[in-house]
Write an enzyme that holds these catalytic residues in place. Sequence first.
Site, mmCIF file in Angstrom:
data_model
loop_
_atom_site.group_PDB
_atom_site.id
_atom_site.type_symbol
_atom_site.label_atom_id
_atom_site.label_comp_id
_atom_site.label_asym_id
_atom_site.label_seq_id
_atom_site.Cartn_x
_atom_site.Cartn_y
_atom_site.Cartn_z
ATOM 1 N N SER A 54 -23.958 -18.685 30.591
ATOM 2 C CA SER A 54 -23.648 -20.151 31.159
ATOM 3 C C SER A 54 -24.772 -20.062 32.355
ATOM 4 O O SER A 54 -25.430 -21.420 32.589
ATOM 5 C CB SER A 54 -22.489 -20.722 31.110
ATOM 6 O OG SER A 54 -21.722 -19.856 32.258
ATOM 7 N N CYS A 84 -18.744 -21.172 23.380
ATOM 8 C CA CYS A 84 -18.657 -20.045 24.648
ATOM 9 C C CYS A 84 -19.532 -20.641 25.763
ATOM 10 O O CYS A 84 -19.094 -21.423 26.633
ATOM 11 C CB CYS A 84 -19.147 -18.794 23.986
ATOM 12 S SG CYS A 84 -18.379 -17.669 24.912
ATOM 13 N N HIS A 183 -17.143 -18.119 18.765
ATOM 14 C CA HIS A 183 -18.218 -18.113 18.064
ATOM 15 C C HIS A 183 -18.435 -18.189 16.757
ATOM 16 O O HIS A 183 -18.810 -17.309 15.949
ATOM 17 C CB HIS A 183 -19.152 -16.704 18.566
ATOM 18 C CG HIS A 183 -19.637 -16.689 19.605
ATOM 19 N ND1 HIS A 183 -20.911 -16.942 20.624
ATOM 20 C CD2 HIS A 183 -19.059 -16.109 20.944
ATOM 21 C CE1 HIS A 183 -20.724 -16.793 21.783
ATOM 22 N NE2 HIS A 183 -19.696 -16.167 22.007
ATOM 23 N N GLU A 185 -20.544 -19.367 14.853
ATOM 24 C CA GLU A 185 -21.980 -18.930 14.411
ATOM 25 C C GLU A 185 -22.093 -17.503 13.881
ATOM 26 O O GLU A 185 -23.253 -17.042 13.292
ATOM 27 C CB GLU A 185 -23.076 -19.279 15.414
ATOM 28 C CG GLU A 185 -23.171 -18.458 16.627
ATOM 29 C CD GLU A 185 -22.077 -18.925 17.609
ATOM 30 O OE1 GLU A 185 -21.279 -19.721 17.459
ATOM 31 O OE2 GLU A 185 -22.452 -18.455 18.725
HETATM 32 N N1 GLN Z 1 -19.534 -15.359 29.673
HETATM 33 C C1 GLN Z 1 -20.340 -16.126 29.327
HETATM 34 C C2 GLN Z 1 -20.718 -17.098 30.249
HETATM 35 O O1 GLN Z 1 -20.196 -17.085 31.387
HETATM 36 C C3 GLN Z 1 -20.444 -16.618 28.104
HETATM 37 C C4 GLN Z 1 -20.196 -15.641 26.929
HETATM 38 C C5 GLN Z 1 -20.688 -15.937 25.560
HETATM 39 O O2 GLN Z 1 -21.223 -16.856 25.442
HETATM 40 N N2 GLN Z 1 -20.449 -15.321 24.601
HETATM 41 O O3 GLN Z 1 -21.696 -17.803 30.198
#
Ligand code: GLN
Length: 207
Positions: A54, A84, A183, A185
């Site tokens: 992110s 996520c 997820h 997907e």
């Molecule tokens: N930990 C990730 C983040 O902070 C997210 C993990 C993921 O999208 N699988 O964005």
Amino acid sequence: MLDGVKPTIGVLALQGDVREHLHALTACGAEAVPVRRESELAAVDALVLPGGESTTISKLLEVFELLEPVRARLREGMPAYGSCAGMILLASQVLDTRPDMQALHGIDMTVRRNAFGRQVDSFETDLDFAGIEDGPVRAVFIRAPWVEHAGDDVEVLARVPSGPAAGRIVAVRQGNVLATSFHPEVTGDLRVHELFVDTVVRPRAGV
Ligand code: GLN
């Protein structure tokens, strides 16, 4: 399933598991396209924010001058789905992130990043998911967030059923914006994407 309507759904393609979402959306009957620039965003009916990292996606949204355009489309009611890292980006507030991360304010919620901790970094479980009736959804969590607080207008769609994180919120919807900590997907189970595509074709009233 789509009653002859084929929506164009973008997948934010700056970082993360873009290809998996494009495949899932295509399999659901949507026209799925990558979005990297403002003109591409303008051409889609809805947007998926993929899993990934992110803070990186947030930085790239600024670099690619997409941050304000995406926020503007969300304010105008564009349907969106984040998995996520995408859930983190759609939040109004994010805990345990970098101070310069830019939230998109798509859903009135506080999300805790990497919430499940090191011990249970990645895991799978079966979830009851409101609106998906034909059996539980297999959920794959990878350094996943959870929803620490959901606003009054936010529907909770799924919670962790058992274990140390039992009861934690991992799927939500506010109007036409959907988010999951996990997820779908990557599992081949299309039902969460189908739910989203259905929202795009038949937007929910009152938003
Ligand atoms: N930990 C990730 C983040 O902070 C997210 C993990 C993921 O999208 N699988 O964005």
